[in-house]
Design an enzyme around this catalytic site. Sequence first.
Site, PDB file in Angstrom:
ATOM      1  N   GLU A  68      -5.447  -8.565   0.878  1.00  0.00           N
ATOM      2  CA  GLU A  68      -6.086  -8.245   2.159  1.00  0.00           C
ATOM      3  C   GLU A  68      -7.553  -7.952   1.932  1.00  0.00           C
ATOM      4  O   GLU A  68      -7.913  -7.206   1.008  1.00  0.00           O
ATOM      5  CB  GLU A  68      -5.496  -6.973   2.810  1.00  0.00           C
ATOM      6  CG  GLU A  68      -4.163  -7.160   3.448  1.00  0.00           C
ATOM      7  CD  GLU A  68      -3.637  -5.856   4.070  1.00  0.00           C
ATOM      8  OE1 GLU A  68      -4.455  -4.981   4.464  1.00  0.00           O
ATOM      9  OE2 GLU A  68      -2.414  -5.718   4.143  1.00  0.00           O
ATOM     10  N   GLU A 111       0.796  -1.224   0.000  1.00  0.00           N
ATOM     11  CA  GLU A 111       0.000   0.000   0.000  1.00  0.00           C
ATOM     12  C   GLU A 111       0.835   1.284   0.000  1.00  0.00           C
ATOM     13  O   GLU A 111       0.793   2.066   0.965  1.00  0.00           O
ATOM     14  CB  GLU A 111      -0.961   0.008   1.198  1.00  0.00           C
ATOM     15  CG  GLU A 111      -1.894  -1.193   1.229  1.00  0.00           C
ATOM     16  CD  GLU A 111      -2.997  -1.076   2.277  1.00  0.00           C
ATOM     17  OE1 GLU A 111      -2.950  -0.145   3.105  1.00  0.00           O
ATOM     18  OE2 GLU A 111      -3.912  -1.917   2.271  1.00  0.00           O
TER      19      GLU A 111
HETATM   20  C1  FCB Z   1      -4.443  -2.030   5.577  1.00  0.00           C
HETATM   21  C2  FCB Z   1      -3.067  -2.408   6.070  1.00  0.00           C
HETATM   22  C3  FCB Z   1      -3.056  -3.490   7.103  1.00  0.00           C
HETATM   23  C4  FCB Z   1      -4.217  -3.393   8.062  1.00  0.00           C
HETATM   24  C5  FCB Z   1      -5.524  -3.178   7.325  1.00  0.00           C
HETATM   25  C6  FCB Z   1      -6.735  -3.093   8.218  1.00  0.00           C
HETATM   26  O1  FCB Z   1      -4.426  -0.731   5.083  1.00  0.00           O
HETATM   27  O2  FCB Z   1      -2.263  -2.831   4.998  1.00  0.00           O
HETATM   28  O3  FCB Z   1      -1.822  -3.463   7.745  1.00  0.00           O
HETATM   29  O4  FCB Z   1      -3.981  -2.459   9.018  1.00  0.00           O
HETATM   30  O5  FCB Z   1      -5.442  -2.040   6.542  1.00  0.00           O
END
Ligand code: FCB
Length: 453
Positions: free
Chosen positions: A360, A175
Site C-alpha cells: 500500500e 497491519e
Molecule cells: C492503511 C490501511 C488501509 C487504508 C490506508 C489509508 O492503514 O491498511 O485500509 O485505510 O491505511
Amino acid sequence: MPSIPPLNIPANSAIAQREFLIGVATASFQIEGASKEDGRLPSIWDTYCNEPGRVLHGDTGEVACDHYHRWESDVDLIANLGVDAYRLSVAWPRVMDEKGRPNAKGLDFYKRLLDRLQEKGLQSYVTLYHWDLPQHLQDKGGWANRETAYRFADYAELMARELSGKVTAWATLNEPWCSAYLGYGIGRHAPGITDLRQTTQALHHLLLGHGLALPALQAHDPQSMKGIVCNIGAATPATDSPQDRDAAHLSLTQQNQWVLDPLLLGSYPQDIFRLWPGTEPLVLEGDMKTISTPLDFLGINYYFRTVVQADGHGRYTEAPHDMTVERTQMGWEVYPQGLRDLLIDFRSRYPTLPPIYITENGMASDDSVGDNGVADPQRIRFLERHLMAVNEAMMAGVDVRGYFIWSLMDNFEWAYGYERRFGITHVDYTTQVRTPKHSAQAVQAFLQQRKQA
Ligand code: FCB
C-alpha cells in the site's frame, strides 16, 4: 477529456521494467457493503460504526462502494488500468459461521471474483484479515484472547482449502500494528479499547495467529506465496539533541520494530517495554519460533513521516507541525525518502529479510468530478515520487518486487468514513458511479508505455 501524460518515470529504471509488479489494492470492509447479505455475520467494525461518535459523520460500511454487487464491473475497471495484480481481502464474517463451518454463499462470491481476475490475466494478492473480526470472537475477548489466534488458523486453513489454486499470494494479516495499537491502545479503531496491556497481548496473539496460519496455507495451497503485510512509519528527531534522538528511536521502535522484530528476529525489542513499562505479554514456549516462521514475502505499507521530540518523561511526542511542508488531506506529510531510507535500514537490520512488495502507498485528497474529469495532480506527483524512492532502494540492493496503489477507488476510510478519498478512481456514493481520476489515466498510460517498450 484531456489526455493525461503517463507517470513521469524514466524508462530505464527498475520499476519501469515489466517484471516489476504494479497493482491496486482494496479491503473487504472498505468497499463491499452488503453487510447483512448471504449470511454475513456482524464484524467488530459494524459494531464500532454503530457506536455514536466513533466514525466521522456516523458513516458505516453497510453499503460502502457496493462492490459485493458491482464486482464484475469493478474487475473491468482494474483490467482497464492495465495493472498486473489486484490486492483484496476476504471478510472472515462472510465465509465462516460461529461454529467454524463454511458459508457457501460468501465463499462463492470470492470464488467468482478470483476466477474472473484469473480470466483477465490479473494476479491476486489476498489478505485474510484486514480488520473485520467476527463480532462473536470479540465477545470472547477478541485478539486479547489467545483462542482467537487458533480460530484464525482454522479460518486460514478453510480458505486455503476452498480457494486453492486461485490465489497468487496470501497475506495473513494487514497491519497488525493498527489492529493492536489503534484497536486496543488508543481506541481509534474497532474494538475501541484503551488498555496498553491488552495492546501488547493482542499484538502477540495476532502474530501467533499469523505464524499458525502459515503451515495451514502451505499444506492446502502449496504453490502460492505466503507472507504478511506490515505498516511502517518514518520518524526523525526535531533537533539533534540526544533526548530528541532517543525520542525518534522510541518512535521507530514502536511503529516498526515492535512488529518486525518478532517476525524477522524472533524477539520483541526491549525498548517497547521502556516506553510502556509493565506491559510484557504472556508468551508461551514455542510462540516466538512460530511467529518467526520464514516468509515468502513481506508486504510493506508506507504513508508518511512524523517529526518527534522528547516529552520530558523519557517518552516521545510529535513536534509542532512545520507548516511549510507538503501534506495530504489526512494532514500526513509527503515524505518519499522515508520509504527509501526505511527499506535500506531493514536490509541491514534483518539478515533474513524476504523479498518485499509495497502492498500500500497512496494519498487522500478532496477530489470531485469537474468538466475535465477528476483532476488530482498532487496524487500523480505523489505516486511518481514514491515509485522513484522504491527504485532508489532497489538500486541500493533491497529486493523489492512490486508496488500496489492504495487504492483502486475511494472507499470507507475507517474512522474518517467517506470524507477522505484515497482512490485513483472517484466514487459518487449517491449513484455509485465510478470515474477514473487523472491519476488513474496517468497510471494506465505509464503501463501501456511499459508494455510497448
Ligand atoms: C492503511 C490501511 C488501509 C487504508 C490506508 C489509508 O492503514 O491498511 O485500509 O485505510 O491505511
